[in-house]
Design an enzyme around this catalytic site. Structure first.
Site, PDB file in Angstrom:
ATOM      1  N   ASP A 297      -4.495  -0.044   7.965  1.00 58.92           N
ATOM      2  CA  ASP A 297      -3.511   0.571   7.392  1.00 58.92           C
ATOM      3  C   ASP A 297      -2.402  -0.625   7.082  1.00 58.92           C
ATOM      4  O   ASP A 297      -2.779  -1.639   7.117  1.00 58.92           O
ATOM      5  CB  ASP A 297      -3.086   1.853   8.212  1.00 58.92           C
ATOM      6  CG  ASP A 297      -2.371   2.976   7.370  1.00 58.92           C
ATOM      7  OD1 ASP A 297      -1.636   2.587   6.425  1.00 58.92           O
ATOM      8  OD2 ASP A 297      -3.015   3.991   7.302  1.00 58.92           O
ATOM      9  N   HIS A 331      -2.893  -2.110   4.060  1.00 57.14           N
ATOM     10  CA  HIS A 331      -2.522  -1.295   3.148  1.00 57.14           C
ATOM     11  C   HIS A 331      -1.126  -1.987   2.540  1.00 57.14           C
ATOM     12  O   HIS A 331      -0.923  -1.904   1.383  1.00 57.14           O
ATOM     13  CB  HIS A 331      -2.319   0.065   3.575  1.00 57.14           C
ATOM     14  CG  HIS A 331      -3.717   0.806   3.924  1.00 57.14           C
ATOM     15  ND1 HIS A 331      -3.702   2.239   4.035  1.00 57.14           N
ATOM     16  CD2 HIS A 331      -4.942   0.722   3.831  1.00 57.14           C
ATOM     17  CE1 HIS A 331      -4.769   2.511   4.185  1.00 57.14           C
ATOM     18  NE2 HIS A 331      -5.665   1.594   3.966  1.00 57.14           N
TER      19      HIS A 331
END
Length: 550
Positions: A297, A331
Site C-alpha cells: 500500500d 501505492h
C-alpha cells in the site's frame, strides 16, 4: 488612465513582494529544519539465550524475550541481544530504556498461531478499534530502540486475504490446497471462517458501547494487527533492521515524539492487503532518513486520525524531515492522508527516489475529514515508471471530482469543521520519467487547494497537467514531454494561476480552460507558437480568463 496604470503598477509590485516573501520564507524554512532528540542507552547487554531462548525455529520464545526486556528495563535499561539464528516468538512488548538489538542474519519470526495474539483495544485507520495484539508493541514509553542488521518477519501471509488475480496459477493452487476458505465466486481466498465472519459484518472492528473484547472472539482472525505499534512514546529509534511481511500496516507510530528511522528496510509483498510501509500518525519531531520501502500500500505515509475522532484528538503530525529515502513499488511514494483530520504541518521531504509506485507524491483527503495540511516543503525528488500521477493533490479520495462527471460547476456545499484544507506547498526540482499524468490538482468547490508553488519540474508522461478547483497555483520552469497534448494543460474553475517558462515539444491544444470561476490565469515566458491551438475555452469560461504575456 493614469489611475488605472498606477493600480496595475501597485498590484504588480505587491505580487512581486509576495513572491519574494514566499521565496525568503521557503529558504528560511530549509535552513532551520526540525531537530529530533535520540535515545541513549546503557551498555549493559542481556542475551536472550541466557533466558532460555532457542534458535531452532520450533521453540516459542515469547516468554524468554519478554523476560529479558522486562529485566533490562527494571535494571535501568541497556541492550537486549537477539543473536544470529531463527527465533520463533509470539508478541513482544517493549519497555522503557531498552534497545532491542537484532544481530546480522538473525531472524525474529513471529508465529502464525493466532491464539498467541489476544484481542486488544487498539487503533486502525484513524479509529479506535478491536485488533489482535501487535507482534511488537509499546505504550507510554521513553527511550526505546530496535536496532541491528537483522530481520523481523510478521508472518503476514497467514493473516491476509488475497484475490486470485494477484497470484500466479501455481501460487493460487498452493494457497487454496493449504486450507482457508474461498469466496462464493471462487476468486478470493480467506485465511479462515472467522475472517469471513468479520468481513461480512458491517463495522466489525468498531468498539461498541457496552461490549467486551470477548464479544468479538468469533471474528478474531479478521482483526489483523499492524506489525509494530508504538503509542505515546518519546525518544524512539529504529535503525538498520529489516521489517517485513506484516499482517496489515508494517510500522505504525501513534502520538509519538522524537522519532528517528535511520537506514531501515521495510518489505511487504506488492499484493499485501493494507500493507503500508510506515504510517506516522499524530507524531511530533520525526526523522526518516536513508531508508528503503517496498509496500503493498502506501510507502511513507503521514496521518493524524480520521473524521470527528481525529479532530477531537487534535494532534497534527508536525516538524518532520524525510530525506535520502527510496520507495519501490507502493501505492504512493510519499503520502499525506487520507486520515489527516488532526492536520499535518511543517514537513520537509528531500532527496528521495520513487521507482514503480502507483503515485509519486500523493496528498489525499475527502469531505468529512476536516483538518489542515500546510507548510509542506519538497525538493530534489526523482521518479521513474510511476503508474498514474507523478504529483497528486486529491480532495476527492475514493470519489469523483466535478471534472470527471462534467466539465461544469458543482453545487457548492457549506464549509464546516469537517471541510479539509490543503495549502502552502512548495515543490522544487522534481524529475519524473514515465507516468500517466504529470500533475493533478483536484480541490473542492467550497475549499480550493491553495497556494501551491511548483518549480523546476521535468515531466515525461502520457498526459500533462490538470488543475481543478485550485487557487494561487504557480508553476515555474516546467518541462513537459507528453504523448497526449490535447490539451497539454487543463484548467477547470480555478483562479490566480501562474505559468512561467513552460517548455514543451509540441501541443495540439496548449491550454483548455473551463468553468465560470476560471479567472486570472497568467502565462509568461512561454513559446505558445508551437501549439496548433493556444487556448480552448469551454463551459462558461470567459475568453479573457487566460492572458499570455511575453
Amino acid at each position: 488612465m493614469l489611475i488605472l496604470k498606477r493600480f496595475v503598477f501597485i498590484s504588480t509590485l505587491l505580487f512581486s513582494a509576495a513572491q519574494i516573501a514566499s521565496a525568503q520564507n521557503e529558504q528560511f524554512s530549509w535552513q532551520h529544519l526540525p531537530k529530533v532528540s535520540t535515545p541513549v542507552f546503557k551498555k549493559d547487554t542481556l542475551n536472550i539465550v541466557n533466558y532460555g531462548a532457542k534458535a531452532d525455529g520450533v521453540t516459542l520464545n515469547t516468554q524468554s524475550i519478554n523476560k529479558a526486556i522486562a529485566d533490562c528495563s527494571a535494571k535501568g535499561g541497556g541492550v537486549v541481544l537477539i543473536p544470529q539464528g531463527l527465533w520463533l516468538t509470539g508478541p513482544v512488548v517493549m519497555k522503557s530504556n531498552v534497545n532491542l538489538y537484532v544481530s546480522r542474519a538473525a531472524l525474529l519470526q513471529f508465529t502464525d498461531d493466532k491464539s498467541q495474539y489476544p484481542l486488544v483495544e487498539g487503533n486502525y485507520e484513524g479509529h479506535a478499534a478491536v485488533r489482535n495484539q501487535s507482534p511488537i508493541s509499546g505504550t507510554d514509553l521513553q527511550n526505546i530502540a530496535i536496532t541491528g542488521d537483522g530481520i523481523i518477519d510478521g508472518h503476514g501471509e497467514a493473516w491476509r486475504a488475497i484475490g486470485k488475480d494477484r497470484l500466479t496459477d501455481n501460487e493460487w493452487k498452493a494457497l487454496t490446497t493449504s486450507g482457508g476458505v474461498l469466496s462464493e465466486n471462487g476468486k478470493t481466498w480467506y485465511p479462515s471462517q472467522s475472517y469471513v465472519d468479520g468481513f461480512k459484518t458491517p463495522d466489525a472492528g468498531v468498539i461498541q458501547p457496552g461490549k467486551k473484547l470477548e464479544d468479538y472472539a468469533s471474528m478474531k482472525d479478521f482483526f489483523r494487527p499492524n506489525m509494530l505499534v508504538l503509542t505515546n512514546c518519546k525518544k524512539v529509534l529504529l535503525q538498520g533492521v529489516t521489517f517485513q511481511n506484516s499482517p496489515a500496516w508494517c510500522l505504525h507510530t501513534l502520538i509519538c515524539e522524537d522519532l528517528t528511522l535511520e537506514n531501515i528496510h521495510v518489505k511487504n509483498p506488492w499484493n499485501a492487503q493494507n500493507g503500508d510501509g510506515i504510517d506516522v500518525e499524530s507524531c511530533k519531531n520525526v526523522l526518516i532518513e536513508g531508508s528503503t520501502f517496498e509496500a503493498g500500500d502506501d510507502g511513507i505515509c503521514i496521518k493524524s486520525g480520521r473524521d470527528e475522532e481525529g479532530r477531537r484528538r487534535g494532534k497534527p503530525t508536525e516538524n518532520m524531515v524525510v530525506k535520502n529515502d527510496v520507495v519501490y513499488r507502493a501505492h504512493g511514494g510519499f503520502v499525506i492522508g487520507s486520515e489527516m483530520s488532526g492536520g499535518a504541518r511543517n514537513i520537509f521531504v528531500s532527496d528521495c527516489t520513487f521507482i514503480g509506485t502507483d503515485v509519486g507524491l500523493r496528498f489525499k483527503t475527502t469531505r468529512g475529514r476536516g483538518g489542515i495540511v500546510e507548510n509542506i516543503y519538497i525538493k530534489n525528488i526523482s521518479m521513474r515508471n510511476i503508474v498514474t500521477d507523478a504529483i497528486l493533490f486529491d480532495m476527492y479520495y475514493m470519489g469523483k471530482s466535478p471534472g470527471e462527471d462534467s466539465a461544469g460547476d458543482e453545487k457548492v456545499v457549506s464549509v464546516t469543521e469537517a471541510t479539509p484544507q490543503f495549502r502552502n506547498f512548495h515543490v522544487d526540482n522534481v524529475i519524473c520519467i514515465g507516468a500517466e499524468k504529470g500533475l493533478q490538482v483536484r480541490g473542492l468547490p467550497e475549499m480550493n487547494i491553495k497556494n501551491i508553488n511548483l518549480q523546476n519540474l521535468v515531466l515525461k508522461t502520457n498526459q500533462g497537467i490538470d488543475i481543478i478547483e485550485g487557487t494561487g497555483i504557480s508553476l515555474k520552469n516546467v518541462q513537459l514531454d507528453c504523448k497526449n497534448t490535447s490539451p497539454l494543460i487543463n484548467i477547470e474553475n480555478s483562479h490566480d494561476i501562474s505559468f512561467n517558462n513552460i517548455t514543451y515539444s509540441n501541443a495540439q491544444t496548449l491550454f483548455t480552460v473551463s468553468g465560470k470561476k476560471s479567472a486570472q490565469i497568467k502565462v509568461s515566458n512561454t513559446d505558445v507558437t508551437k501549439a496548433v491551438n493556444k487556448t480552448d475555452f469551454k463551459t462558461g469560461a470567459d475568453n479573457n480568463s487566460l492572458t499570455i504575456v511575453k
